[in-house]
Design an enzyme around this catalytic site. Structure first.
Site, PDB file in Angstrom:
ATOM      1  N   PRO A 207      51.203  57.469  51.647  1.00  0.00           N
ATOM      2  CA  PRO A 207      51.396  56.250  50.876  1.00  0.00           C
ATOM      3  C   PRO A 207      52.209  55.209  51.642  1.00  0.00           C
ATOM      4  O   PRO A 207      52.580  55.409  52.801  1.00  0.00           O
ATOM      5  CB  PRO A 207      52.165  56.761  49.667  1.00  0.00           C
ATOM      6  N   LYS A 232      45.262  59.228  57.520  1.00  0.00           N
ATOM      7  CA  LYS A 232      44.943  57.910  56.955  1.00  0.00           C
ATOM      8  C   LYS A 232      46.195  57.282  56.371  1.00  0.00           C
ATOM      9  O   LYS A 232      46.841  57.852  55.494  1.00  0.00           O
ATOM     10  CB  LYS A 232      43.870  57.997  55.868  1.00  0.00           C
ATOM     11  N   GLU A 235      46.761  51.411  52.820  1.00  0.00           N
ATOM     12  CA  GLU A 235      46.189  50.099  53.152  1.00  0.00           C
ATOM     13  C   GLU A 235      47.244  48.982  53.113  1.00  0.00           C
ATOM     14  O   GLU A 235      47.083  47.950  53.726  1.00  0.00           O
ATOM     15  CB  GLU A 235      45.016  49.769  52.213  1.00  0.00           C
ATOM     16  N   GLU A 308      52.000  65.922  47.137  1.00  0.00           N
ATOM     17  CA  GLU A 308      53.352  65.466  46.783  1.00  0.00           C
ATOM     18  C   GLU A 308      53.152  64.205  45.966  1.00  0.00           C
ATOM     19  O   GLU A 308      52.771  63.175  46.502  1.00  0.00           O
ATOM     20  CB  GLU A 308      54.152  65.223  48.079  1.00  0.00           C
ATOM     21  N   CYS A 342      59.245  58.336  44.929  1.00  0.00           N
ATOM     22  CA  CYS A 342      58.634  59.309  44.016  1.00  0.00           C
ATOM     23  C   CYS A 342      59.712  60.047  43.240  1.00  0.00           C
ATOM     24  O   CYS A 342      59.503  60.453  42.115  1.00  0.00           O
ATOM     25  CB  CYS A 342      57.760  60.273  44.792  1.00  0.00           C
ATOM     26  N   GLU A 439      55.813  56.471  35.606  1.00  0.00           N
ATOM     27  CA  GLU A 439      56.457  56.146  36.872  1.00  0.00           C
ATOM     28  C   GLU A 439      56.325  54.629  37.076  1.00  0.00           C
ATOM     29  O   GLU A 439      55.229  54.132  37.327  1.00  0.00           O
ATOM     30  CB  GLU A 439      55.727  56.906  37.995  1.00  0.00           C
ATOM     31  N   PHE A 441      58.008  52.793  39.399  1.00  0.00           N
ATOM     32  CA  PHE A 441      58.027  52.547  40.846  1.00  0.00           C
ATOM     33  C   PHE A 441      58.544  51.150  41.168  1.00  0.00           C
ATOM     34  O   PHE A 441      57.992  50.420  41.986  1.00  0.00           O
ATOM     35  CB  PHE A 441      56.617  52.745  41.435  1.00  0.00           C
TER      36      PHE A 441
HETATM   37  P1  NAI Z   1      47.615  56.021  45.564  1.00  0.00           P
HETATM   38  O1  NAI Z   1      47.990  57.408  45.208  1.00  0.00           O
HETATM   39  O2  NAI Z   1      46.292  55.541  45.036  1.00  0.00           O
HETATM   40  O3  NAI Z   1      47.611  55.857  47.162  1.00  0.00           O
HETATM   41  C1  NAI Z   1      48.205  56.759  48.059  1.00  0.00           C
HETATM   42  C2  NAI Z   1      47.275  57.011  49.215  1.00  0.00           C
HETATM   43  O4  NAI Z   1      46.066  57.574  48.715  1.00  0.00           O
HETATM   44  C3  NAI Z   1      46.855  55.761  49.992  1.00  0.00           C
HETATM   45  O5  NAI Z   1      46.720  56.076  51.342  1.00  0.00           O
HETATM   46  C4  NAI Z   1      45.503  55.447  49.386  1.00  0.00           C
HETATM   47  O6  NAI Z   1      44.669  54.702  50.239  1.00  0.00           O
HETATM   48  C5  NAI Z   1      44.943  56.836  49.173  1.00  0.00           C
HETATM   49  N1  NAI Z   1      43.872  56.913  48.167  1.00  0.00           N
HETATM   50  C6  NAI Z   1      43.688  56.132  47.079  1.00  0.00           C
HETATM   51  N2  NAI Z   1      42.559  56.495  46.426  1.00  0.00           N
HETATM   52  C7  NAI Z   1      42.019  57.530  47.114  1.00  0.00           C
HETATM   53  C8  NAI Z   1      40.836  58.331  46.942  1.00  0.00           C
HETATM   54  N3  NAI Z   1      39.985  58.122  45.941  1.00  0.00           N
HETATM   55  N4  NAI Z   1      40.602  59.298  47.838  1.00  0.00           N
HETATM   56  C9  NAI Z   1      41.450  59.530  48.850  1.00  0.00           C
HETATM   57  N5  NAI Z   1      42.564  58.791  49.080  1.00  0.00           N
HETATM   58  C10 NAI Z   1      42.847  57.804  48.207  1.00  0.00           C
HETATM   59  O7  NAI Z   1      48.799  55.072  45.106  1.00  0.00           O
HETATM   60  P2  NAI Z   1      48.838  53.468  44.973  1.00  0.00           P
HETATM   61  O8  NAI Z   1      47.552  52.990  44.357  1.00  0.00           O
HETATM   62  O9  NAI Z   1      49.241  52.887  46.251  1.00  0.00           O
HETATM   63  O10 NAI Z   1      50.028  53.291  43.937  1.00  0.00           O
HETATM   64  C11 NAI Z   1      49.833  53.565  42.546  1.00  0.00           C
HETATM   65  C12 NAI Z   1      51.030  54.265  41.959  1.00  0.00           C
HETATM   66  O11 NAI Z   1      51.170  55.542  42.545  1.00  0.00           O
HETATM   67  C13 NAI Z   1      52.365  53.601  42.240  1.00  0.00           C
HETATM   68  O12 NAI Z   1      52.623  52.578  41.341  1.00  0.00           O
HETATM   69  C14 NAI Z   1      53.310  54.745  42.101  1.00  0.00           C
HETATM   70  O13 NAI Z   1      53.606  54.946  40.739  1.00  0.00           O
HETATM   71  C15 NAI Z   1      52.517  55.923  42.609  1.00  0.00           C
HETATM   72  N6  NAI Z   1      52.857  56.265  44.015  1.00  0.00           N
HETATM   73  C16 NAI Z   1      53.585  57.387  44.253  1.00  0.00           C
HETATM   74  C17 NAI Z   1      53.964  57.691  45.538  1.00  0.00           C
HETATM   75  C18 NAI Z   1      54.774  58.895  45.834  1.00  0.00           C
HETATM   76  O14 NAI Z   1      55.519  58.890  46.807  1.00  0.00           O
HETATM   77  N7  NAI Z   1      54.631  59.977  45.092  1.00  0.00           N
HETATM   78  C19 NAI Z   1      53.649  56.828  46.663  1.00  0.00           C
HETATM   79  C20 NAI Z   1      52.822  55.702  46.324  1.00  0.00           C
HETATM   80  C21 NAI Z   1      52.471  55.446  45.044  1.00  0.00           C
HETATM   81 MG    MG Z   2      51.292  45.314  54.006  1.00  0.00          MG
END
Ligand code: NAI
Ligand code: MG
Length: 541
Positions: A207, A232, A235, A308, A342, A439, A441
């Site tokens: 992320p 990966k 973005e 995670e 997180c 969450e 965030f």
């Molecule tokens: P996300 O979980 O969608 O993105 C994290 C990673 O997963 C990025 O690299 C993204 O490109 C990838 N991803 C997204 N959709 C995917 C798919 N269908 N298949 C494979 N990979 C995929 O999180 P996002 O959209 O950036 O943020 C949404 C919410 O998630 C945030 O508001 C927050 O609440 C939570 N989050 C939690 C994190 C943590 O450290 N546990 C980190 C980032 C976001």
């Molecule tokens: Mg940027």
């Protein structure tokens, strides 16, 4: 060293809390005004300042496949934006399924035929140590890229996160030549041993909240155990990984061992999670996307998946608390990294005996949090990572107000440009409000009142998440009761966010599967092979 660097941040945060009068005069400088008891930021003060020019240029925007920077097969690019302004930093190659195929093929070849898994472990160790040395050498440029792309304070990136990155690679370099199996006694005349083998090609999806540290937590153990990788990036933050991966090649990492794909989740991420030739997947991000990648892994080749995911961690302030210290630590637990953690202590449970004093002081502390250009010295809070997160946070704030929580301070955007959000504190938060369940965030503290220990244990555990918890008490019996009762992967007692390389991190329940960092992460990247050979006339069994 890692804990020393985090302690530095914590100490700086604590030492900046002075007497009330000093706080108020600093508040004035920041443009704080008070209306109807709610501290509000004067947005025009922030808007007037021009963003500081980052002390770095963007060196790499292409994909890194088989040791070379290349364009995406489609030729497409996407924009990575400066969260301070929403303006373009760079156009970055947009990898998708075809690029993932190329990267996995390179990683496969490097694993099946290349030198990396065949090097003596000591040689792999030397290369990992050299990677860490090069990261140290380029500490400030790497930190500047991270701040530019993500919005986190430069001091945090340069003094804490990049040094922790290097420390983590040194930690795993230390493991590289100490990984081995066992000789196992059997019931009959057999020589039985276990071999700890690298698992093969590791797919890793990270992320945007800690782009470098998430890279380190995943790449460190995978390389130490002799695997090859396709990673990966998120973005929102593709830049720092490309820089450090180039340094790793300078350090002697053979081509194809570490491939970096920039791109989007549903295309590049999904292609990696469902790839038939990826032997293991590690993911950090939202619980929703975690479920998707677990399913993609299962539906393709049943690759093992570590996850995670999100959290809604309780931070419990007990009745014996020194309120000033508790306020400062709870503030750090929530607001660190713009609240984009997180494990953020996002449910601040405060005992009724100290609740009123705590709320008042938490409000004052949040309203004097220094918000502004993350390249400016002394800034505690920069912008949120992007417009999506910014809008999501403001929506949660509106829902808090609509549900009847008391908005003590903040509640609006900060300034008129970019994705800054005012440090926000809600009191009178109830367990069933969205701000207490989801969450967020972001820099939004939700304070809840409790009466007794059993009650706060039940309420703390009444969540789908189970990542971390903070406990603030001097009473060892109270601490021990909470430590064992809380259904979470990490309990910090009278401290928070200590992330040494050796400390395992991961979640219970819907916060994920498996542990990262420490000795525990090595097993994510190893197969255990049992080998049985009959013994003819053994001298002993
Ligand atoms: P996300 O979980 O969608 O993105 C994290 C990673 O997963 C990025 O690299 C993204 O490109 C990838 N991803 C997204 N959709 C995917 C798919 N269908 N298949 C494979 N990979 C995929 O999180 P996002 O959209 O950036 O943020 C949404 C919410 O998630 C945030 O508001 C927050 O609440 C939570 N989050 C939690 C994190 C943590 O450290 N546990 C980190 C980032 C976001
Ligand atoms: Mg940027």
């Amino acid at each position: 060293m890692a804990s020393r660097t985090v302690s530095w941040l914590l100490a700086r945060s604590i030492s900046s809390s002075g007497p009330r009068s000093a706080l108020l005069s600093r508040g004035k400088k920041l443009g704080l005004v008070s209306r109807g008891g709610i501290h509000r930021y004067n947005s025009t003060a922030a808007a007037a300042e021009e963003p500081i020019t980052p002390p770095v240029t963007v060196p790499h925007t292409q994909l890194l496949i088989n040791g070379k920077f290349v364009d995406a097969a489609s030729g497409r690019t996407f924009q990575t934006l400066d969260p301070r302004t929403g303006e373009l930093i760079a156009n970055v190659a947009e990898g998708d399924a075809e690029d993932v195929n190329r990267a996995v093929a390179a990683a496969r070849k490097a694993f099946d035929e290349g030198p990396w898994p065949r090097l003596p472990a000591f040689e792999r160790q030397k290369i990992l140590l050299k990677c860490a040395d090069l990261v140290d050498k380029h500490n400030d440029e790497i930190a500047a890229l991270e701040t530019w792309d993500n919005g986190k304070p430069y001091e945090q990136a340069a003094k804490v996160e990049v040094p922790m990155f290097a420390r983590l690679f040194r930690y795993y370099a230390g493991w590289a030549d100490k990984i081995h199996g066992l000789t196992v006694p059997a019931d009959g005349p057999y020589h039985v041993q276990t071999l700890h083998e690298p698992i093969g090609v590791a797919g890793q999806i990270i992320p945007w909240n800690f782009p470098l540290l998430m890279f380190a937590w995943k790449v460190g153990p995978a390389l130490a155990t002799g695997n090859t990788i396709v990673l990966k990036t998120a973005e929102q933050t593709p830049l720092s990984a490309l820089y450090v991966a180039r340094l790793f090649h300078e350090a002697g990492l053979p081509e194809g061992v570490l491939n970096i794909i920039s791109g989007f989740g549903p295309t590049a991420g999904a292609a990696l999670a469902s790839h038939m030739d990826v032997d293991k997947l590690a993911f950090t991000g939202s619980t929703e996307t975690g479920k998707i990648v677990l399913e993609l892994g299962a539906k393709s080749n049943l690759k093992p998946v570590t996850l995670e995911l999100g959290g809604k961690s309780p931070f419990i302030v007990c009745e014996d608390a020194d309120v000033d210290q508790a306020v400062e630590l709870a503030h750090f637990a929530l607001f660190f990294n713009q609240g984009q953690c997180c494990c953020a202590g996002s449910r601040t449970f405060v005992h009724e005996k100290v609740y009123d004093e705590f709320v008042e002081k938490a409000k004052v502390r949040a309203s004097r949090r220094s918000v502004g250009d993350p390249f400016k010295a002394g800034i505690e809070q920069g912008p949120q990572v992007d417009s999506e997160q910014f809008e999501k946070i403001l929506k949660y704030i509106r829902s808090g107000v609509e549900c009847g929580a008391t908005l003590e301070t903040g509640g609006e955007r900060f300034g008129s440009k970019g994705y800054y959000v005012q440090p926000t504190v809600f009191s009178n938060v109830k367990d069933d409000m969205l701000i207490a369940k989801d969450e967020i965030f972001g820099p939004v503290q939700s304070i809840l009142k409790f009466k007794d220990l059993n009650e706060v244990i039940k309420r703390s555990n009444a969540t789908r998440y189970g990542l971390a918890a903070g406990v603030f008490t001097q009473n060892i019996d109270t601490a021990n009761t909470l430590i064992r009762a809380l259904r979470v992967g990490t309990v910090w007692v009278n401290t928070f966010d200590i992330f040494d390389a050796a400390i395992p991190f991961g979640g219970y329940k819907m916060s994920g599967h498996g542990r990262e960092k420490g000795i525990y992460s090595l097993s994510n990247y190893l197969q255990v092979k049992a080998v049985v050979t009959p013994l003819k006339n053994p001298a002993w069994l």
